[in-house]
Scaffold this active site. Structure first.
Site, PDB file in Angstrom:
ATOM      1  N   ASP A   1       0.842  -1.197   0.000  1.00 45.25           N
ATOM      2  CA  ASP A   1       0.000   0.000   0.000  1.00 45.25           C
ATOM      3  C   ASP A   1       0.880   1.251   0.000  1.00 45.25           C
ATOM      4  O   ASP A   1       1.819   1.357   0.807  1.00 45.25           O
ATOM      5  CB  ASP A   1      -0.859  -0.049   1.277  1.00 45.25           C
ATOM      6  CG  ASP A   1      -1.941   1.020   1.294  1.00 45.25           C
ATOM      7  OD1 ASP A   1      -2.902   0.908   0.507  1.00 45.25           O
ATOM      8  OD2 ASP A   1      -1.811   1.978   2.097  1.00 45.25           O
TER       9      ASP A   1
ATOM     10  N   GLU B   1       1.227  -0.577  -5.067  1.00 44.28           N
ATOM     11  CA  GLU B   1      -0.024   0.161  -5.182  1.00 44.28           C
ATOM     12  C   GLU B   1       0.301   1.642  -5.078  1.00 44.28           C
ATOM     13  O   GLU B   1       0.109   2.270  -4.044  1.00 44.28           O
ATOM     14  CB  GLU B   1      -1.015  -0.237  -4.080  1.00 44.28           C
ATOM     15  CG  GLU B   1      -2.401   0.389  -4.245  1.00 44.28           C
ATOM     16  CD  GLU B   1      -2.672   1.618  -3.385  1.00 44.28           C
ATOM     17  OE1 GLU B   1      -3.753   2.191  -3.524  1.00 44.28           O
ATOM     18  OE2 GLU B   1      -1.805   2.017  -2.561  1.00 44.28           O
TER      19      GLU B   1
END
Lengths: 651, 651
Positions: free
Chosen positions: A382, A411
């Protein structure tokens, strides 16, 4: 003389050969090229020296940590460009190097034959050739024997013929001093598993996999869904964070600043009294339950991807155990995450600039290793673009050195060079702008960028049609043809693509004016009817079946756009790595019916060396065959029935 | 942490920033970029780090040997691309480096203002800003004073305004710790004199400058020709080798193996009892005469270029003084130069692989330095592609470190990458394939290659229309229009061009079937009537005048081809470095008359920022003006009158 040169004026060590324009390479070898195990790596280089001497070039390669280089002879192609290839059979980091040197004996032999053929007296030349033999330093007994024998043969009767024998040429090639030996820099290469390049991803939020409204989903609920997800043809099941969730400043539904008593909090406010990044949220079940989930996925031919977010809730154990990893404010209070003027008071970020950061790095690596030990090999990271570059390069190398089958997905939805920079640092796959690319020209431009060199060699796209954070405007109408068009684009343009659960049910309620889901399960528990009328699961299953049965769709870079006049129909050809499978795809980008001419008749397909024109196509879904005549084929596309046509091409 | 990373797995030292795609650079800084003194060098780089912190980037540059770097602030352009420029005022090797770091105080200030403007309580933020002041390490007293004062102002009344003052921002910018400081590699740059890029060359063979048939020309004969050559507008007078010529195996006329008693021998069989590379051929005169020649050239605004060929006649003093520099054959005989099966028995090559080669290198460098001491600054190097690359890189650096005004021209007609490789090694200028490029498309393709990046930054072309070695087929018909067309192409396409004497007299008698002159003065003495009827000296003078009065023609890279339908008329625009002068050129490539449309009306010209369309043109030769209407201008070209039209463009 090198010394002289370096002393002279700080010039780089001069070399007898120039070895230039080495392909493939990323930033001239600063970052690794990425390839798939078992596939040939073709290397090219410009290699030249002064004069007319005979050049020998070799490609050296090895796996990281091996001491011996393997050697492949390079072949001169044209215009001082040389090539060779090798096929790695192991995963992990490899290196390759180009070497060149002067073949003194080969030069002598060539010149001797030219002079002899021109009728020039070559008696002195023969003696010179023989004297080269005496300078050879044969490491192998066989070579030494050949050299001695041929030298004696020559001396006995003065006939030069023994000096020209192919055996002697071979023996000298491996034994003579490598005059002018020049070695390129070492180029790194990472060899991954096939799923690094090719996979259909299904993203789900475990808390919402239950069946009783208001009740927290569990790993067992997730297990119950596996057969269906597998039947839809997915390869990877990707779970959002599964860790305990903090209570301090917990966010309520729709990201409300204050949580109601039964609100479960944000998935990304990681850590509580129940543990941190190496624990599972108790309401999901136990670590055993998780391992069981991984096992069931494997039994169904799928892998698990875990979401790793390097951030903590204020209740994360690290805040007590390692307060030195976190910054305080001047009044002693916690420094929450922020993006000024926005504040995220349910999250604190560890401080990568802290003096104690090395221990933080180690702990984060150990988090990954912990989940590797539970059977996970794919990690979706993330927001990597907010952590230091050196950390990622180190972390990925550390983990892959131990477990070269590990895959990292970045991401990052941020500026293009930053996204590419992360991919260079070692991320196996990357999120992309595909989610927002809707016009034909912008889709074509973006794919040309991604499949161009060197991007294609370090940036492996993963095309998500939606994510928990992104409900793009074009899906907010909830039109089935649009959902189908988008998933068909993702599944055929990119060999790795994904959907976030709910897409198959055409979920499309936004926060008004935003590209975000309202009532997002990031902050609450949802229970869905996975067979809700109108779902497009069969459509997705068909696409995944087409992907599995067509190697052309299992790679991204061999892509060729075909000019279709209709601005709302995109057309392209994809070709498998070995050239044995070619699929032509046409996809409608607007809801109206399209009658288009698909000019694929001039494209040549097939293995290199025996490429031929496309003469017929076979519909991948229906099996119907059509002849390609007048240089193409006419297509009728009714997006409400199916916006995409996939045609296997026959030559 | 760098240590940790390097220990980890052999990764390159990781850096907080990525500094990528630095422009200009040749092979990522392995070889120098070439530029002209007094002209700005614009540098661009992609610079980015993780997160949202404020970035500072600077361009550092210095001359080789200087200890202090000069610094220019870099400006963010778009999409993480930064730029700055500097203007070198000295000749010689320079270096530049890009640095980037995080502006902690700037980041604080930006975030503080965002929060304050959003109505967030910023009292703790103000304290954090003040604490940054206490960590600054001000090297300059003024900065320290500002920092202390602003800190006190803030503490006295708690008002954050003093912390936001521009003076404090400046003081902190120069005083704070440079967090994440990342330094690119150092990129080399060579700064040359204008004549390195721009000059008309006149090549002459001194032995043939006399006026009495059969009598050897002298330096004084050469001097007698200078006023005329200067009047024709040439900038450089280039002499073939002027050294003593050997007698052993001397070549006769037309390269005959046996010389007649009065044959003067090949100019390239260098060295005799009269001396070697640092002597002048006695029949040409004395070294004083030569120096006098150099002086007279200077007085006429011209420079002298000398031909240096690294090869010896068997009578060269080095063969006695340094027999260890030369290879013997097994029978003790001399190893003559050869290109098997061809032998050159009037020449021996020194052996660059000999153990004593370092002394050979020194002597060759001293040869150049000797001629530098006689006033020569331009050296045309014969056949550099047959000598080792490290030698040239060393030699040119050695000479230019002492005399940065020295210019080296590589006379290599060989494979394209080898020619480019020599240019990268340091040759200031290079010969080209222009001599054989005759079709419009091949001329355009070749110029696009030469003016593309990075070629234009290391390869400076010198377009010769003919040479003593090359009488191209297209000149063998002796047609005046063709000679004019070729010299017009050379003089306008390339800012450096040359003719070999006799071209102006339309000399065109070949060895039958070859692109070589018959009765070449390489092997004999010629006496010419320099005013032979039919000469094109006026035409050449006009071209050189146009070059002198139009800066657009004094550079090569700002070139833009204009589409002309007639396949036998080539058209292009050239623009001066500063954009103040633009010349449109159309040149006929066939003998017939041409009526062509020259669509220059859409081109924008002028200094960047205020570019406008071309509205009128002025004939450079006649001064006549024409309006540009309907997007272009109609030209009538009669090649027999003049195959070239040069038009100064007015916006």
């Amino acid at each position: 003389m090198n010394k002289r040169i370096q002393a002279g004026s700080g010039l780089a060590a001069a070399a007898a050969f120039h070895i230039e324009a080495v392909y493939p390479s990323v930033d001239d070898g600063r970052f690794p090229v990425k390839r798939i195990v078992g596939e040939p790596v073709e290397v090219w280089a410009d290699i030249f020296r002064n004069g007319h001497e005979v050049t020998v070039a070799q490609l050296l390669w090895k796996r990281d940590g091996e001491t011996e280089w393997r050697r492949e002879p390079m072949r001169h192609d044209v215009n001082d460009r040389w090539t060779a290839s090798f096929t790695p059979r192991d995963l992990g980091r490899h290196h390759y190097v180009v070497e060149a040197w002067t073949d003194e004996f080969g030069t002598w032999r060539r010149d001797f034959e030219r002079k002899r053929d021109a009728g020039v007296d070559v008696s002195l030349d023969a003696l010179e050739g023989a004297s080269l033999l005496t300078k050879a330093d044969a490491a192998k007994r066989e070579a030494a024997a050949v050299i001695v024998q041929k030298c004696e043969d020559f001396l006995q009767n003065g006939d030069a013929e023994p000096l020209l024998s192919p055996e002697l040429a071979d023996a000298m090639a491996e034994s003579q001093h490598r005059l002018g030996l020049t070695v390129s820099r070492s180029y790194p290469l990472v060899i991954d598993r096939p799923v690094a390049r090719n996979g259909a991803w299904y993203e789900m939020i475990p808390r919402s996999q239950g069946t009783t409204p208001g009740q927290h989903g569990t790993f067992n609920d997730c297990i119950a869904r596996i057969p269906e997800i597998a039947a839809l043809g997915f390869d990877v099941v990707y779970l959002t964070p599964i860790h305990p969730i903090g209570t301090t400043n917990r966010k309520g539904r729709n990201n409300a600043l204050v949580a109601a008593p039964d609100d479960p909090g944000s998935l990304y406010a990681i850590g509580s009294a129940d543990g941190g990044h190496d624990a599972v949220h108790p309401e999901l079940g136990t670590l055993d339950d998780f391992r069981n989930f991984v096992t069931v996925c494997k039994q169904h031919g799928m892998e698990v991807a875990l979401d790793i977010a390097v951030q903590c809730s204020p209740d994360h154990p690290w805040l007590r155990e390692h307060p030195e990893w976190f910054r305080k404010r001047p009044d002693g209070s916690m420094r929450f995450a922020e993006n000024p003027p926005k504040k995220y008071e349910d999250i604190v970020n560890p401080d990568f600039d802290a003096p104690s950061a090395p221990a933080l790095w180690d702990s984060l690596r150990d988090v990954i290793l912990f989940w590797v030990a539970q059977g996970v090999r794919i990690f979706r990271i993330d927001n990597p673009h907010t952590k230091p570059f050196p950390f990622w390069e180190w972390l990925i190398a550390e983990v892959q050195a131990r477990h070269p089958d590990t895959i990292f997905l970045a991401e990052a939805f941020t500026r293009p060079k930053l996204m590419k920079g992360l991919a260079k640092l070692g991320f196996t796959q990357s999120y992309t702008y595909f989610t927002w690319r809707t016009y034909k020209s912008e889709i074509e431009d973006y794919l040309r960028e991604l499949t161009g060199y060197p991007e294609r060699d370090y940036y492996r796209p993963n095309f998500f049609v939606n994510t928990p954070d992104i409900l793009p405007y074009h899906l907010q109408g909830g039109e089935p043809w649009m959902f189908k068009s988008r998933v068909a684009l993702a599944a055929t343009l990119s060999s790795t693509y994904g959907i976030y659960n709910g897409f198959e049910l055409l979920e499309h309620e936004p926060i008004p004016g935003k590209e975000e889901y309202i009532n997002s399960e990031k902050y609450e528990i949802k229970v869905r009817d996975w067979n809700k009328p109108g779902h497009i699961k069969d459509y997705i299953r068909q696409l995944n079946e087409a992907r599995r049965s067509n190697p052309a769709l299992q790679q991204t870079e061999k892509l060729h756009f075909v000019a279709i006049e209709d601005p709302n129909v995109i057309g392209f050809l994809k070709e498998s790595v070995d050239g044995s499978n070619v699929v032509a795809v046409a996809i409608a980008l607007s809801a109206d019916s399209h009658d288009v001419w698909f000019p694929i008749g001039d494209a040549e397909i097939g293995p290199s060396g025996s490429r031929r024109k496309i003469v017929a196509v076979e519909n991948v879904t229906t099996g119907e065959r059509y002849a390609v005549e007048w240089g193409g084929i006419r297509l009728w596309i009714d997006p409400h029935r199916d916006p995409a046509i996939l045609l296997r091409c026959l030559a």
